[in-house]
Write an enzyme that holds these catalytic residues in place. Structure first.
Site, PDB file in Angstrom:
ATOM      1  N   ASP A  33       6.920 -44.322  50.318  1.00 54.97           N
ATOM      2  CA  ASP A  33       7.602 -43.944  49.078  1.00 54.97           C
ATOM      3  C   ASP A  33       7.237 -44.722  47.811  1.00 54.97           C
ATOM      4  O   ASP A  33       6.912 -45.952  47.793  1.00 54.97           O
ATOM      5  CB  ASP A  33       9.213 -44.149  49.321  1.00 54.97           C
ATOM      6  CG  ASP A  33      10.022 -43.831  48.070  1.00 54.97           C
ATOM      7  OD1 ASP A  33      10.072 -42.478  47.752  1.00 54.97           O
ATOM      8  OD2 ASP A  33      10.768 -44.568  47.549  1.00 54.97           O
ATOM      9  N   GLU A  77       3.479 -41.086  48.640  1.00 56.08           N
ATOM     10  CA  GLU A  77       4.194 -40.387  47.190  1.00 56.08           C
ATOM     11  C   GLU A  77       3.865 -41.303  46.232  1.00 56.08           C
ATOM     12  O   GLU A  77       4.208 -42.040  45.891  1.00 56.08           O
ATOM     13  CB  GLU A  77       5.749 -40.475  47.713  1.00 56.08           C
ATOM     14  CG  GLU A  77       6.298 -39.518  46.791  1.00 56.08           C
ATOM     15  CD  GLU A  77       7.043 -40.455  45.604  1.00 56.08           C
ATOM     16  OE1 GLU A  77       7.143 -39.739  44.234  1.00 56.08           O
ATOM     17  OE2 GLU A  77       7.409 -41.535  45.764  1.00 56.08           O
TER      18      GLU A  77
END
Length: 626
Positions: A300, A351
């Site tokens: 993330d 991401e």
């Protein structure tokens, strides 16, 4: 212990969880638990818990900043905390950074827990995972928030065992290849969706126990489904009882307040230049991969890890005066190198939202981060902007769809319709679309058929396949009742059929990252608003012709270039009545006409229904054998 501490402090320990934390040990013929914690700048450290009636037991300081003590009468299930003495008369009580189990918030103690034994029966899956070319495999990811996919009628969460028994058959039937679980590590606030973690080595108590996670992964593998975990190595929850300023000084976070403070998310950034943090985080990745047979990690907020000015507020430049986080880049390269050395078949996914190049690719490229895949956030934003337009405005904005062809092969991409796009007033996918309910669902089918045909692997957030109108709510289950409403179940069937089509046809996934896998036929229809292309597999005869009509009008006698003379047939049509469309009769067989079209030697003519996607395949063609 000495060697472990040395490797940990030098940033090369890959299994630090095996010596730090609470570990069952025999000392002088007594079985108990050895508690070890890294707190290099603490004045003193005590252990307190159920086993000593919450009195303070003195811990011994070892070389390298680790404190340790053996407790003979400690047993699994007992709670404990570390008391960090700041040397000024103040003792702060902390969770165990390497704890395996934690009390459910608002309680905050660590619970003594052992890694459970488990009879894995996924050997065939694990063996195949390391043999195949992972980049040529279909990758159709179903993103799941574990506590809100389904819930009990009284609102209780499903445990991971209950979730496995319901979710895995559904995922298999729907044609997804992998489940991606949003962060399941211990976190105090459900509203953070798991992205503000306190216990990196623990499973959120709301979901169950380690044995249930192993059951979940094993059952998925037995059914041919992979499991990915969403992971947050860039920043952590700043709650005082957890990692924040653990030993009374910056321990896991940066010394520089500008770098340590994450204003936008209200968290603290890991000091990615600190060797002990490397050992903590890389060991954590290894923990989930080794102990739970996880098939991939979605990292993330990579942009926050590689750019010093990504966040709001003041920022401190690097030693060269630039905005790149050199330590963060070094850490990510080290992470990916380590994972791929030990698990070459595992997927590492970023991401990452910037236009920085070489997020993916070989680490032999000096500035490559070494990820296998990058989420294509640009494609996602452009695509959703395009479909949010009224249909009559789409032709003149077709570049929103076609711009991706300009950078298609700069990275290996995953195309995401993720959880972030259906919250915070952004509306569900259905709620983004103009028109009547019939037009909305026609457009939803078009969106899914187009995404499946676009080169790149695919991710859909749970509920996208239902066509639910409400935004995702982390505190309640999906709107399964919507499947009783007009067009929803038909749309779900279309998603299922598209997914299986991609699985069964190599042309739709085999050459996703090679230019030979795509031929764009017509992408400049700024008056009509349609797109045609060919997806190609390794074998010449293995190809699929794709025609997308983004306008709410018929496109009759549309010329489409084809590579071989002969006959072509429709393999999938989103306008069929079984999907909620209007076509009830069978498609004719399309015969080629002489003359080049779109750079191909032959052509067919096709009537494209409004807001539709059609896949065609060769039925009987000449000039190709395979």
């Amino acid at each position: 212990m000495t060697d472990h501490v040395y490797f940990f402090n030098n940033g090369v320990h890959r299994d630090a969880y095996k010596f730090l934390g609470s570990k069952k040990t025999v000392v002088n013929d007594q079985t108990g638990y050895l508690f070890s914690v890294w707190a290099p700048n603490a004045y003193n450290v005590f252990l307190t818990g159920d086993f000593n009636h919450w009195d303070r037991t003195q811990m011994e300081r070892l070389e390298g900043g680790v404190w340790s003590v053996f407790v003979a009468n400690a047993t699994p299930g007992q709670c404990y905390k570390y008391g960090i003495d700041h040397g000024n008369g103040y003792i702060e009580y902390k969770m165990d950074p390497f704890g395996y189990r934690f009390e459910i918030a608002p309680k905050d103690a660590t619970i003594i827990e052992d890694l459970p034994d488990f009879n894995w029966t996924d050997g065939q899956w694990m063996s195949r995972r390391e043999r195949v070319n992972k980049f040529e495999q279909p990758l159709n990811i179903y993103e799941v928030h574990a506590t809100s996919w389904k819930q009990h009628p009284d609102g209780r969460y499903y445990t991971l065992t209950e979730l496995a028994d319901s979710l895995i058959p559904y995922v298999k039937e729907m044609g997804y290849t992998h489940i991606e679980l949003m962060p399941i590590m211990d976190h105090p606030l459900e509203a953070s969706w798991g992205y503000q973690i306190t216990g990196y080595y623990g499973l959120s108590g709301r979901m169950g126990r380690f044995s249930e996670l192993k059951y979940f992964v094993n059952l998925a593998h037995e059914n041919g489904i992979g499991v990915f975990l969403d992971w947050v190595p860039g920043h952590f929850c700043r709650n005082a009882y957890a990692l924040a300023y653990f030993d009374g000084t910056p321990t896991f976070e940066y010394q520089d307040v500008n770098r340590a403070t994450n204003v936008g998310w209200g968290t603290l950034n890991f000091d990615l230049g600190k060797t002990q943090v490397h050992s903590f985080l890389i060991s954590n990745a290894m923990f989930w991969l080794k102990e739970f047979h996880i098939d991939g990690i979605r990292v993330d907020a990579v942009s926050n890890m590689i750019f010093l000015d990504f966040d709001q507020g003041p920022w401190t430049p690097n030693i060269y005066g630039g905005n790149e986080n050199l330590e963060g880049i070094g850490f990510l390269r080290k992470l990916n190198q380590t994972v791929h050395e030990e698990f070459p078949g595992v997927y590492m996914m970023a991401e990452e939202s910037s236009n920085r190049e070489h997020i993916t690719g070989s680490l032999e490229i000096p500035d490559s981060l070494g990820f296998d895949y990058k989420w294509n956030m640009g494609w996602m934003n452009d695509t959703l902007r395009f479909f949010e337009l009224p249909p009559y405005e789409r032709p003149k904005n077709l570049q929103l769809i076609t711009f991706v062809f300009m950078y298609q092969y700069k990275e290996r991409y995953i195309l995401p319709y993720s959880h972030d796009e259906v919250v915070h007033g952004k509306h569900s996918l259905l709620g983004k679309i103009h028109g009547t309910r019939y037009e909305q669902f026609s457009t939803l089918r078009l969106m899914q058929g187009y995404m499946a045909a676009q080169p790149g692997k695919v991710l859909n957030f749970m509920g996208n396949e239902l066509g639910q109108y409400l935004e995702w709510r982390y505190y309640s289950e999906l709107e399964w009742i919507d499947l009783t409403r007009e067009y929803n179940s038909e749309y779900q069937q279309f998603v299922k059929d598209v997914n299986h089509f991609v699985l069964e046809h190599k042309a739709m996934h085999q050459l996703d990252h090679e230019e030979a896998g795509l031929r764009v036929l017509e992408a400049d229809t700024y008056d009509d608003g349609y797109l045609t292309l060919i997806r190609q597999g390794k074998q010449p005869r293995d190809f699929v012709i794709v025609a997308c009509n983004f306008e709410n009008k018929w496109q009759n006698n549309t010329p489409i270039g084809v590579p071989y003379k002969g006959q072509y047939q429709v393999a999938l049509d989103s306008d069929e009545a079984k999907y909620g469309g209007q076509r009830t009769e069978e498609h004719p067989i399309y015969k080629t006409k002489e003359g080049p079209q779109n750079g191909e030697p032959f052509m067919i003519e096709l009537d494209l229904p409004p807001l539709s996607v059609i896949y065609l395949q060769p039925k009987r063609v000449y000039g190709v054998n395979k």
